[in-house]
Design an enzyme around this catalytic site. Structure first.
Site, short mmCIF file in Angstrom:
data_model
loop_
_atom_site.label_atom_id
_atom_site.label_comp_id
_atom_site.label_asym_id
_atom_site.label_seq_id
_atom_site.Cartn_x
_atom_site.Cartn_y
_atom_site.Cartn_z
CE LYS A 81 -4.00 1.75 2.63
NZ LYS A 81 -4.86 1.47 3.81
CB SER A 156 -8.25 3.05 2.81
OG SER A 156 -7.33 2.58 3.81
CB SER A 180 -8.49 0.13 5.74
OG SER A 180 -9.32 1.26 5.72
#
Length: 470
Positions: A81, A156, A180
Site C-alpha cells: 500500500k 482503504s 481497511s
C-alpha cells in the site's frame, strides 16, 4: 516462463526460491507478466517498477548462488500500500498533497520485510489518505475488483486487496483503522489480518488515527499472513507504542487443528440485517468449523452499536487533528468525500472525544467478560457482498455517510477495542462475488485466529480460487 509461478502462495514461492527450484528472476518475470495483463483492467498499482524489480531479482539469485540468503522472503517480489514510507521512493498516500513526497526514512514494518529479502515490485493504489471504505479515489481513479470489474474492492487498502486477489503480488501490506484490511479481504476474496494495536510498529506509516491505526497483511492464506506477521511484529524504538510482548511462533500455530477450540457466534448485531447470501455463507462456514472439530456456542456481546459509534467519533477527531494544517493550506487538493469527513471531525467537542476515549477500558473489559468462554468470535466482515462502483460512488452527497456506515458496521467495533481480527475467504455468491468472515480474538492472540483460519483453509478451497480475465 510459467504463469503458474505467479499463482503460488507466499510461503510456497519463498520455499521454492530458497530451495533453488525456481529463481527469483523467473518468479518476478511471471508476476510482472501478470501485472501487464491485469493492471489496465484493475488500476491496482500506483507505480510498477519492472526494470528495478528484475535487477533486484537477479541480485537475489546471485547472492543465493553464493549461499547468502537474506531471510525468509529472499527474492520474493512484493508490493505494498502506497502509505509505507521508503527512503528515496515517492509515497503518495493516494493524495495530491503528497503526490511528490519522497521520505528520507523507511517504515519499520516495510524495512523488516526488506531485511528478510523481499524484492520491490512497485507500490499499490489506495483511498486518499486511507480515509474511505469503498476503493474510490478521485485523483487516481477507482481500483476495480478482479472478480467483476464493475464492483468495488473495498478500502482503504484497495490496491492491496485487488492485487493479491488477481495474483499481481504474493502479499501486500494494508492498514486497518476502521476496517481497511478486512473489507478489501472480504470483497476481493483474500485473507486479511487486522492486528492488535501495538503488535506491529507504525513508524513510517502514514498516520490517520493515532489510537486506531494498525499495520497488517493481505495474502492468499492464513499461513502467508502468519509468515509476514512473524517478521514484522515486535518492539521498535522508533514507535514507543509498539508492544514489547514476546512474538509467538505464528507459523507453528497454523499447523494445529481445531480440536479443543470453542468458537462463538453472536446472537445479535453481526447476524442482523444481513444480505441473504452472506447469511448463507456464515451458516456454511460455522458448519465447516464444527465438522472440523471446533465447538460452536452462542455469545451475547455488549451493544456493538455503541462501540461502532465511538470508533467513528475517535477516528473523525484524530484524523481532523492530523490534517488540520493541510486543511488550512491546501484545502482545494482534497477529494470531496475525504474533506467532508475531515471537516466533520473539527465539529466534535473535546469533551465528547475524551469521553469516548475514557470509555474504552470499561468497554474492553465488558467485551472480554462476554467472550471469556470462547477462543474466538466469528462474524461476517461486512453485511453485503461488494456493491458496484457506480452505486457506491456517492462522494460527499447526502447518502455518503449512510454508505460508509453500512459497509463498516461490522469492522469498527473491533477497531475501537484494539482487538485482532482475521478475515478469511468463506464462499461466493451466485453471481461469483467473494464473501469473507472475520474471526475476532482477544488482544495479542493473533496466533489463535491464524490457527483457526489455516484449519478452515485446509478444509476449503475458497482462498485458492483465482479470478479470470474477462
Amino acid at each position: 516462463m510459467s504463469s503458474d509461478l505467479a499463482l503460488m502462495t507466499l510461503t510456497a514461492v519463498a520455499k521454492a526460491i530458497a530451495d533453488k527450484k525456481v529463481s527469483s528472476h523467473e518468479v518476478t518475470r511471471a508476476v510482472l507478466h501478470r501485472i501487464a495483463e491485469w493492471q489496465p483492467r484493475l488500476n491496482a498499482y500506483m507505480a510498477v517498477e519492472s526494470e528495478q524489480a528484475l535487477a533486484a531479482a537477479t541480485e537475489a539469485d546471485a547472492a543465493l548462488a553464493k549461499g547468502n540468503s537474506r531471510g525468509a522472503l529472499h527474492g520474493v517480489p512484493l508490493a505494498h500500500k502506497d502509505m509505507y514510507y521508503e527512503a528515496g521512493k515517492v509515497v503518495t498516500c493516494g493524495s495530491l498533497i503528497r503526490r511528490d513526497f519522497v521520505p528520507k526514512t523507511t517504515a519499520t514494518a516495510l524495512q523488516r520485510l526488506k531485511d528478510a529479502g523481499q524484492v520491490r515490485l512497485g507500490s499499490l493504489q489506495m483511498v486518499e489518505f486511507a480515509y474511505g471504505p469503498t476503493g474510490h479515489n478521485v485523483h487516481y481513479g477507482a481500483v476495480r475488483n478482479p472478480w467483476n470489474t464493475e464492483h468495488i474492492t473495498g478500502g482503504s487498502s484497495s490496491g492491496s486487496g485487488s492485487a493479491v486477489a488477481a495474483r499481481l503480488t504474493f502479499a501486500a501490506l494494508g492498514s486497518d483503522t476502521g476496517g481497511s484490511v478486512r473489507m478489501p479481504a472480504h470483497f476481493c476474496g483474500v485473507t486479511g489480518l487486522k492486528t492488535t494495536v501495538g503488535r506491529v510498529s507504525r513508524a513510517g506509516a502514514m498516520p490517520l488515527s493515532q489510537s486506531l491505526d494498525t499495520v497488517g497483511p493481505l495474502a492468499q492464506t492464513a499461513e502467508d499472513c502468519a509468515l509476514l506477521l512473524g517478521l514484522m511484529a515486535g518492539a521498535d524504538p522508533e514507535d514507543l507504542t509498539a508492544s514489547t510482548q514476546p512474538v509467538p511462533d505464528y507459523m507453528a500455530a497454523t499447523r494445529q487443528s481445531l480440536k479443543g477450540l470453542k468458537i462463538g457466534v453472536p446472537t445479535a448485531f453481526y447476524v442482523d440485517d444481513l444480505d441473504g447470501e452472506v447469511a448463507r455463507i456464515l451458516d456454511e462456514t460455522v458448519a465447516t468449523l464444527k465438522k472440523d472439530g471446533a465447538e460452536i456456542v452462542k455469545v451475547e456481546l455488549p451493544d456493538q452499536r455503541q462501540l461502532s459509534a465511538a470508533s467513528q467519533l475517535v477516528l473523525a477527531v484524530e484524523a481532523a487533528a492530523f490534517h488540520k494544517r493541510w486543511m488550512i493550506e491546501r484545502l482545494q487538493d482534497y477529494g470531496a468525500q475525504v474533506l467532508m469527513r475531515l471537516q466533520n471531525g473539527l465539529t466534535i467537542p473535546a469533551v465528547t472525544y475524551l469521553e469516548a476515549m475514557r470509555w474504552r477500558g470499561p468497554a474492553l473489559a465488558a467485551h472480554n467478560a462476554a467472550v471469556s468462554g470462547v477462543d474466538a468470535v466469528i462474524a461476517p466482515s461486512a453485511p453485503v457482498p461488494a456493491p458496484t462502483i457506480a452505486e457506491s460512488d456517492v462522494g460527499n452527497g447526502p447518502g455518503a455517510e449512510a454508505v460508509i456506515q453500512r459497509l463498516t458496521r461490522f469492522t469498527r467495533p473491533v477497531n475501537y477495542l484494539g482487538l485482532p481480527s482475521l478475515s478469511i475467504p468463506s464462499g461466493f455468491t451466485k453471481t461469483g462475488l467473494p464473501v469473507g468472515m472475520q474471526l475476532i480474538g482477544r488482544s495479542f492472540e493473533e496466533a489463535g485466529l491464524l490457527r483457526i483460519g489455516a484449519a478452515f483453509q485446509r478444509a476449503t478451497d475458497f482462498h485458492a480460487r483465482v479470478p479470470r480475465l474477462a
